[in-house]
Design an enzyme around this catalytic site. Structure first.
Site, PDB file in Angstrom:
ATOM      1  CB  SER A 556      -1.172  -0.028   1.159  1.00 13.74           C
ATOM      2  OG  SER A 556      -1.088   1.148   1.469  1.00 13.74           O
ATOM      3  CE1 TYR A 569      -4.917  -2.087   4.695  1.00 15.73           C
ATOM      4  CE2 TYR A 569      -3.607   0.237   4.499  1.00 15.73           C
ATOM      5  CZ  TYR A 569      -4.433  -0.790   3.862  1.00 15.73           C
ATOM      6  OH  TYR A 569      -4.393  -1.034   2.553  1.00 15.73           O
TER       7      TYR A 569
END
Length: 679
Positions: A556, A569
């Site tokens: 990500s 996350y």
């Protein structure tokens, strides 16, 4: 123009005959019909023949798969036939007999249909018929089985002369309904489509009954002590452990996809005393050995041997197999023969466990295995009433390295970029993972669709084309056992694994003080720990195969960008990003490349965003949830929204062949987020 009634009847007959494996094998045999139609040029009647074209399959034949020829021109070829030594030239002559656009390309068997004096002709490869055709005293047995209703035709390579032979046999035997072609199959005829089909089935079923009634109880001999099949569970474990090593052997000349079969017919054959002798004789009719090679590689160890013993012995047998195949080629090759196509086996037989078959794609591998099952059935039938005696090795070579066969292979379309590659994608039941699976299949790969939601995974696999393209596995990536089982399923389905995409994930968006230890552990268990476990299992398979491979992490932008309310996350994404670097450094010596992709703002189609993450991120940024994608796009340099297909495109860019010397790379797919630029 409406389909002619005779052609329509032909298609219906073909589907019935081709839909039953007792009648013919996949893409084996052909059928024809003759009829009269109005010539659009002269307005007069013209006699035509509709016949299955080259490369088609009877069970799925369509109008587009029929070659349409003028019978007057077809029959006139007899007058210019230059003789058996030049009969291959007649295939090109068929093109001058086509009516109109002609439909499909005429096959080598076209003469058999056009020259035989019957309105309808079937040429089939039933196991029962080939058993008689490949028996040592096949001519005598054919007479005993059918009397004078079915006539024996000695072996001749398919072509114009065989068509003339069959036409002469029919002319000389007006009461005959068909013939058994030595070493090959059967041909039947009739005045109507119904009569032709009835005659074909009569030959097939009569031969089946004859073999059953006259055959001895144990045509393959007694069971060898210690060679009986092991339990189903043990077979599966053993086959999964062996598969990567066997695939490595079968892929020495070029990469192959695999298929595994542990059906009773295979296991019984491999447990029998006569299987070494029969396997060495090779397969029978041309359709068989073109797909299975002239003979299989047979492991000569009992199932009680250890994995290491089996692998070591297979390597020894493989080296000998390659030498023997090269010698076979040298014995029979002529100055104008095509180059040797490869010396690896297409069929590998492991007593007590089953059969591995290989091909350029899953369907080819599966069909090769089906053809070897046909060959086993033929051997059983021939041995039951006589002795199995396939055509001479020199004749097999003439078929395998036939100039016409070589031309057919050269006409095949160029393989796609990921052809022969087997991919496993986690989290592939939706969103980015689904888009990746779809792109990989479109580029020629076979895909294992892995997802915690088994129903979603199965739906995606079916959408991608079913088991010849994709299979589904239900897997929780936090479970070592489930991951190991997913890879077992992958290697049993396709022979191995070459490409793994770590995509499974969830997202919990909370500020630091609201993030619980449970939140932290869940994020890290699924993505950091899960990616580690998947990559570890992938590396085991890839190292055993020795074919290199690719591992891709869907990380990500958050792996390098510090955003608010996202501690769990983003931290686990940073963990994944560093796994890429660590594994790239470690696995490079095995030819395994490890790379990552850093997407951002993939809202549409995303399972994570649909599961509540989108609402929380929208709240953080103060925008409506349905406009979150637009918001992310506007904060990028390119002002473009990122979709799952864009991430899939990056996976293909890394694995599709152009970046062969790239490993340890992270590719941003974020439309340009300056704060996430890699330094």
């Amino acid at each position: 123009m409406a389909l002619h009634s005779e052609a329509a009847d032909l298609l219906a007959r073909s589907h019935r005959l081709g839909g039953d494996p007792r009648n013919t094998n996949y893409a084996g045999g052909n059928a024809s019909a003759k009829g009269t139609e109005t010539d659009p040029v002269t307005g007069g009647d013209v006699e035509l023949m509709w016949v299955k074209g080259s490369g088609g399959d009877l069970g799925t034949l369509t109008e587009g798969g029929l070659a349409v020829l003028r019978l007057d021109r077809m029959r006139a070829l007899v007058d210019v036939y230059p003789g058996v030594e030049r009969e291959d030239e007649m295939v090109a002559a068929f093109d001058y007999c086509l009516h109109g656009k002609g439909g499909a390309a005429p096959s080598i068997d076209t003469a058999m249909h056009g020259l035989v004096g019957a309105a309808h002709v079937d040429h089939l490869h039933p196991d029962s018929g080939i058993a008689l055709a490949c028996a040592a005293d096949g001519e005598k047995l054919t007479a005993e089985c059918f009397g004078d209703r079915v006539v024996w035709v000695p072996w001749r390579r398919p072509g114009f002369q065989l068509g003339l032979d069959i036409a002469a046999v029919k002319e000389a035997n007006p009461g005959a309904i068909g013939c058994v072609l030595g070493g090959h199959g059967i041909t039947a005829w009739g005045d109507t489509s119904e009569e032709c089909e009835r005659n074909s089935l009569h030959i097939i079923r009569t031969a089946e009954a004859f073999l059953a009634e006259r055959g001895k109880a144990e045509p393959f001999g007694p069971v060898i002590e210690g060679y009986a099949a092991v339990s189903a569970g043990e077979r599966r474990e053993r086959a999964a452990a062996l598969a990567p090593y066997v695939r490595a052997l079968a892929s020495q000349d070029r990469p192959q996809v695999g298929h595994f079969d542990d059906s009773e017919v295979v296991l019984d054959f491999l447990a029998s005393a006569e299987h070494p002798r029969l396997a060495a004789l090779g397969t029978s009719c041309p359709d068989h050995f073109l797909r299975t090679k002239v003979r299989p590689l047979v492991l000569d160890l009992p199932p009680s041997s250890t994995l290491d013993e089996a692998v070591d012995r297979l390597k020894e047998l493989h080296a000998a197999y390659r030498e023997e195949y090269a010698a076979y080629y040298q014995r029979h090759a002529l100055p104008d023969s095509p180059a040797m196509r490869g010396a690896d086996p297409a069929i590998v037989l492991v007593p007590g466990v089953g059969m591995f078959s290989f091909g350029k794609d899953k369907q080819t591998a599966r069909v090769a295995g089906e053809f070897y099952v046909n060959a086993i059935n033929v051997m059983r039938g021939a041995e039951a009433v006589s002795t199995y005696a396939p055509i001479e090795e020199s004749e097999k070579f003439r078929i395998e390295y036939w100039a016409l066969e070589e031309a057919k292979l050269q006409r095949m379309p160029k393989p796609k970029a990921l052809a022969t590659r087997v991919a496993l994608v986690t989290g592939a039941g939706s969103g980015i993972g689904k888009a990746i699976a779809r792109r990989l299949v479109a580029e020629g790969a076979c895909v294992v669709v892995a997802d915690l939601n088994g129903e979603n995974a199965q739906a995606v696999a079916e959408e991608l084309g079913g088991s010849d393209k994709a299979v589904a596995v239900t897997v929780d990536v936090t479970s070592e056992e489930q991951i190991a089982e997913a890879f077992r399923a992958a290697v049993l389905a396709f022979g191995g694994v070459d490409l793994v995409v770590n995509n499974a994930g969830i997202s919990i968006s909370k500020p630091l003080l609201e993030t619980s230890a449970k939140d932290w552990d869940l994020q890290h268990d699924i993505m950091a720990r899960g990616s580690f476990l998947v990559s570890r299992e992938a590396a085991r398979v890839m190292i055993a195969q020795g074919l290199g491979g690719d591992i891709v992490y869907i990380a990500s932008k958050n792996a390098v960008f510090a955003g608010p309310n996202n501690i769990a996350y983003s931290a686990t994404k940073a963990d994944q990003a560093h796994q890429v670097r660590l594994l790239a450094a470690e696995l490079g010596e095995h030819g395994v490349r490890v790379n990552g992709i850093n997407p951002d703002g993939v809202v549409r189609g995303s399972g994570i965003f649909a599961g509540g993450w989108g609402a929380k991120r929208a709240a953080v940024y103060g925008v409506e949830e349905e406009k979150l994608g637009e918001f992310y796009a506007q904060r990028t340099i390119l002002k473009r929204e990122v979709l799952p297909e864009h991430v899939a495109g990056a996976v293909f860019a890394l694995t599709g062949g152009d970046l062969t010397h790239t490993t340890g790379l992270h590719i941003p797919v974020d439309a340009g987020v300056a704060a996430a630029f890699l330094r």
